[in-house]
Design a protein around this motif. Structure first.
Motif, PDB file in Angstrom:
ATOM      1  N   ILE A   1      45.381 -19.819  -6.992  1.00 25.59           N
ATOM      2  CA  ILE A   1      44.619 -19.903  -5.723  1.00 25.59           C
ATOM      3  C   ILE A   1      45.484 -19.945  -4.660  1.00 25.59           C
ATOM      4  O   ILE A   1      45.197 -19.467  -3.483  1.00 25.59           O
ATOM      5  N   MET A   2      46.570 -20.539  -4.719  1.00 18.14           N
ATOM      6  CA  MET A   2      48.073 -20.722  -3.762  1.00 18.14           C
ATOM      7  C   MET A   2      48.344 -19.285  -3.652  1.00 18.14           C
ATOM      8  O   MET A   2      49.212 -19.214  -2.660  1.00 18.14           O
ATOM      9  N   GLY A   3      48.569 -18.494  -4.485  1.00 18.84           N
ATOM     10  CA  GLY A   3      49.197 -17.621  -4.471  1.00 18.84           C
ATOM     11  C   GLY A   3      48.771 -16.625  -3.880  1.00 18.84           C
ATOM     12  O   GLY A   3      48.908 -15.218  -2.424  1.00 18.84           O
ATOM     13  N   GLN A   4      47.055 -16.311  -4.068  1.00 19.77           N
ATOM     14  CA  GLN A   4      46.309 -15.425  -3.096  1.00 19.77           C
ATOM     15  C   GLN A   4      46.166 -16.443  -1.669  1.00 19.77           C
ATOM     16  O   GLN A   4      46.435 -15.201  -0.805  1.00 19.77           O
ATOM     17  N   GLN A   5      46.344 -16.962  -1.661  1.00 19.82           N
ATOM     18  CA  GLN A   5      46.600 -18.191   0.033  1.00 19.82           C
ATOM     19  C   GLN A   5      47.919 -17.111   0.744  1.00 19.82           C
ATOM     20  O   GLN A   5      48.663 -16.611   1.898  1.00 19.82           O
ATOM     21  N   PHE A   6      49.035 -17.261   0.150  1.00 20.64           N
ATOM     22  CA  PHE A   6      50.676 -16.510   0.142  1.00 20.64           C
ATOM     23  C   PHE A   6      50.702 -15.392   0.927  1.00 20.64           C
ATOM     24  O   PHE A   6      50.617 -15.128   1.490  1.00 20.64           O
ATOM     25  N   ASP A   7      49.659 -15.167  -0.369  1.00 15.71           N
ATOM     26  CA  ASP A   7      49.394 -13.096   0.298  1.00 15.71           C
ATOM     27  C   ASP A   7      48.442 -13.066   1.454  1.00 15.71           C
ATOM     28  O   ASP A   7      48.420 -12.214   1.988  1.00 15.71           O
ATOM     29  N   ASN A   8      47.950 -13.830   1.205  1.00 13.11           N
ATOM     30  CA  ASN A   8      46.888 -13.788   2.881  1.00 13.11           C
ATOM     31  C   ASN A   8      47.167 -14.269   4.216  1.00 13.11           C
ATOM     32  O   ASN A   8      47.234 -13.167   5.046  1.00 13.11           O
ATOM     33  N   ILE A   9      48.953 -15.117   3.709  1.00 17.42           N
ATOM     34  CA  ILE A   9      49.655 -15.620   4.920  1.00 17.42           C
ATOM     35  C   ILE A   9      50.783 -13.973   5.418  1.00 17.42           C
ATOM     36  O   ILE A   9      50.589 -14.310   5.793  1.00 17.42           O
ATOM     37  N   HIS A  10      51.243 -13.511   4.407  1.00 17.10           N
ATOM     38  CA  HIS A  10      52.276 -12.491   4.738  1.00 17.10           C
ATOM     39  C   HIS A  10      51.727 -11.679   4.741  1.00 17.10           C
ATOM     40  O   HIS A  10      52.351 -10.214   5.856  1.00 17.10           O
ATOM     41  N   HIS A  11      50.321 -11.279   4.447  1.00 16.50           N
ATOM     42  CA  HIS A  11      49.327 -10.015   4.711  1.00 16.50           C
ATOM     43  C   HIS A  11      49.548 -10.403   7.130  1.00 16.50           C
ATOM     44  O   HIS A  11      49.268  -9.388   7.001  1.00 16.50           O
ATOM     45  N   ALA A  12      49.500 -11.248   7.004  1.00 12.30           N
ATOM     46  CA  ALA A  12      48.564 -11.673   8.778  1.00 12.30           C
ATOM     47  C   ALA A  12      50.308 -11.835   9.250  1.00 12.30           C
ATOM     48  O   ALA A  12      50.764 -11.427  10.082  1.00 12.30           O
ATOM     49  N   PHE A  13      50.857 -12.741   8.753  1.00  8.64           N
ATOM     50  CA  PHE A  13      51.477 -13.321   9.624  1.00  8.64           C
ATOM     51  C   PHE A  13      53.376 -12.987   9.005  1.00  8.64           C
ATOM     52  O   PHE A  13      54.639 -13.156   9.525  1.00  8.64           O
ATOM     53  N   GLY A  14      53.277 -11.593   7.578  1.00  8.25           N
ATOM     54  CA  GLY A  14      54.874 -10.888   7.652  1.00  8.25           C
ATOM     55  C   GLY A  14      55.490 -11.969   6.509  1.00  8.25           C
ATOM     56  O   GLY A  14      54.683 -13.217   6.441  1.00  8.25           O
ATOM     57  N   ARG A  15      56.189 -11.441   5.921  1.00  3.95           N
ATOM     58  CA  ARG A  15      56.891 -12.511   4.722  1.00  3.95           C
ATOM     59  C   ARG A  15      58.343 -13.374   4.769  1.00  3.95           C
ATOM     60  O   ARG A  15      58.501 -14.608   3.972  1.00  3.95           O
ATOM     61  N   ASP A  16      58.038 -13.196   6.345  1.00  4.12           N
ATOM     62  CA  ASP A  16      59.007 -14.189   6.749  1.00  4.12           C
ATOM     63  C   ASP A  16      58.619 -15.563   7.827  1.00  4.12           C
ATOM     64  O   ASP A  16      58.763 -16.885   7.975  1.00  4.12           O
ATOM     65  N   ALA A  17      56.715 -16.115   7.316  1.00  8.25           N
ATOM     66  CA  ALA A  17      55.828 -16.735   7.694  1.00  8.25           C
ATOM     67  C   ALA A  17      56.658 -18.167   7.139  1.00  8.25           C
ATOM     68  O   ALA A  17      57.528 -18.521   6.288  1.00  8.25           O
ATOM     69  N   ASP A  18      56.725 -18.700   8.244  1.00 11.00           N
ATOM     70  CA  ASP A  18      56.840 -20.466   8.338  1.00 11.00           C
ATOM     71  C   ASP A  18      55.753 -21.291   7.241  1.00 11.00           C
ATOM     72  O   ASP A  18      55.529 -21.134   8.738  1.00 11.00           O
ATOM     73  N   VAL A  19      56.119 -21.267   6.009  1.00 14.30           N
ATOM     74  CA  VAL A  19      55.033 -22.163   5.469  1.00 14.30           C
ATOM     75  C   VAL A  19      55.721 -23.332   4.711  1.00 14.30           C
ATOM     76  O   VAL A  19      56.764 -23.537   4.308  1.00 14.30           O
ATOM     77  N   THR A  20      55.082 -24.166   5.199  1.00 15.67           N
ATOM     78  CA  THR A  20      55.248 -25.391   4.492  1.00 15.67           C
ATOM     79  C   THR A  20      54.320 -26.277   3.296  1.00 15.67           C
ATOM     80  O   THR A  20      52.472 -26.508   4.236  1.00 15.67           O
ATOM     81  N   VAL A  21      54.212 -26.714   2.553  1.00 18.21           N
ATOM     82  CA  VAL A  21      53.699 -27.832   1.326  1.00 18.21           C
ATOM     83  C   VAL A  21      53.435 -28.975   1.914  1.00 18.21           C
ATOM     84  O   VAL A  21      54.732 -28.980   1.348  1.00 18.21           O
ATOM     85  N   VAL A  22      52.322 -29.200   1.927  1.00 16.98           N
ATOM     86  CA  VAL A  22      52.456 -31.128   1.265  1.00 16.98           C
ATOM     87  C   VAL A  22      51.943 -31.289  -0.526  1.00 16.98           C
ATOM     88  O   VAL A  22      51.088 -30.596  -0.573  1.00 16.98           O
ATOM     89  N   VAL A  23      52.587 -31.694  -1.122  1.00 14.30           N
ATOM     90  CA  VAL A  23      52.603 -31.788  -1.963  1.00 14.30           C
ATOM     91  C   VAL A  23      52.510 -33.629  -2.741  1.00 14.30           C
ATOM     92  O   VAL A  23      52.834 -34.276  -1.541  1.00 14.30           O
ATOM     93  N   GLY A  24      52.203 -33.434  -3.879  1.00 15.75           N
ATOM     94  CA  GLY A  24      52.061 -34.490  -4.780  1.00 15.75           C
ATOM     95  C   GLY A  24      52.137 -34.759  -6.085  1.00 15.75           C
ATOM     96  O   GLY A  24      53.001 -35.334  -6.164  1.00 15.75           O
ATOM     97  N   TYR A  25      50.946 -34.903  -6.089  1.00 18.91           N
ATOM     98  CA  TYR A  25      50.338 -34.959  -7.335  1.00 18.91           C
ATOM     99  C   TYR A  25      51.345 -33.509  -8.642  1.00 18.91           C
ATOM    100  O   TYR A  25      51.066 -32.522  -8.024  1.00 18.91           O
TER     101      TYR A  25
END
Length: 230
Positions: A33-57
């Motif tokens: 699921i997150m892999g396709q989100q990153f693909d979509n982000i890179h499609h729209a904003f480029g490979r250098d998009a600034d992505v922060t993931v909030v993690v816990g579990y």
């Protein structure tokens, strides 16, 4: 255009019944699921998009899968909801607006193409689907001017459902942070948006993406529905 992007992925996702964090659930095309989100982000904003993931579990699994991302830790992931995960992300963000999404949404790559003009305008928005109004989903109504008025699961007479992909502008971010600090630990981030609208006059546009697919994965049947699209 440099866009700050946040993925909320701290929750346990127990309803889906998987041992790994829900964003690491595999889709029928082999991506997560997150892999396709990153693909979509890179499609729209480029490979250098600034992505922060909030993690816990089980955060180590997500951090290992996406080492190029930045990470914010919600240490109370088992006691809080998305409001507090988003709060941590916004507090850690730099100057400017922030695009964020729930880490369990499978969506059409064109969604992010459609949101770009509003991000360029620095206009706060919530993406919505007007084709469905389920009792279990976050629903919305609008003001006479067409901006979001109410936004919650308890809305009566909802015009559609919130999809889980949203943007807060640079001018609205401080207000949203203040309201997220005030909401309850178990509130969704939509409560913070609703309070910022009600108490601070924040203007949030509903962006209709009903013609594109966007599926929030809570149950096995949601996953089956999402797999029809990827």
């Amino acid at each position: 255009m440099t866009t700050q992007i946040v993925i909320l992925a701290a929750g346990m996702g127990s309803r889906l019944g998987r041992s790994l964090p829900k964003p690491l659930t595999e889709l029928s095309d082999g991506r997560t699921i997150m892999g396709q989100q990153f693909d979509n982000i890179h499609h729209a904003f480029g490979r250098d998009a600034d992505v922060t993931v909030v993690v816990g579990y089980k955060l180590e699994h997500i951090m290992e899968a996406f080492p190029a991302a930045s990470f914010v830790y919600n240490e109370q992931y088992d006691q809080t909801n998305t409001s507090k995960s988003l709060l941590r992300a916004l507090q850690a963000s730099g100057n400017g607006g922030v695009l964020w999404m729930n880490g369990d949404v499978v969506f059409d790559p064109e969604v992010l193409d459609r949101v770009r003009p509003l991000i360029v305008r620095d206009q706060s928005f919530v993406t919505v689907n007007t084709a469905s109004v389920s009792d279990e989903e976050v629903k919305y109504t609008t003001s006479a001017e067409g901006y979001i008025d109410q936004l919650s699961k308890t809305v009566k007479g909802g015009l559609g459902e919130a999809v889980g992909i949203n943007y807060v502008s640079s001018r609205d971010k401080a207000v949203l942070i203040r309201q997220l600090q005030k909401v309850g630990a178990q509130d969704y981030f939509e409560r913070g948006i609703e309070l910022a609208i009600e108490r601070n006059g924040m203007l949030v546009e509903p962006l209709d993406i009903s013609d594109l697919y966007a599926v929030e994965i809570d149950f096995a049947e949601d996953l089956e529905r999402a797999n029809l699209h990827v």
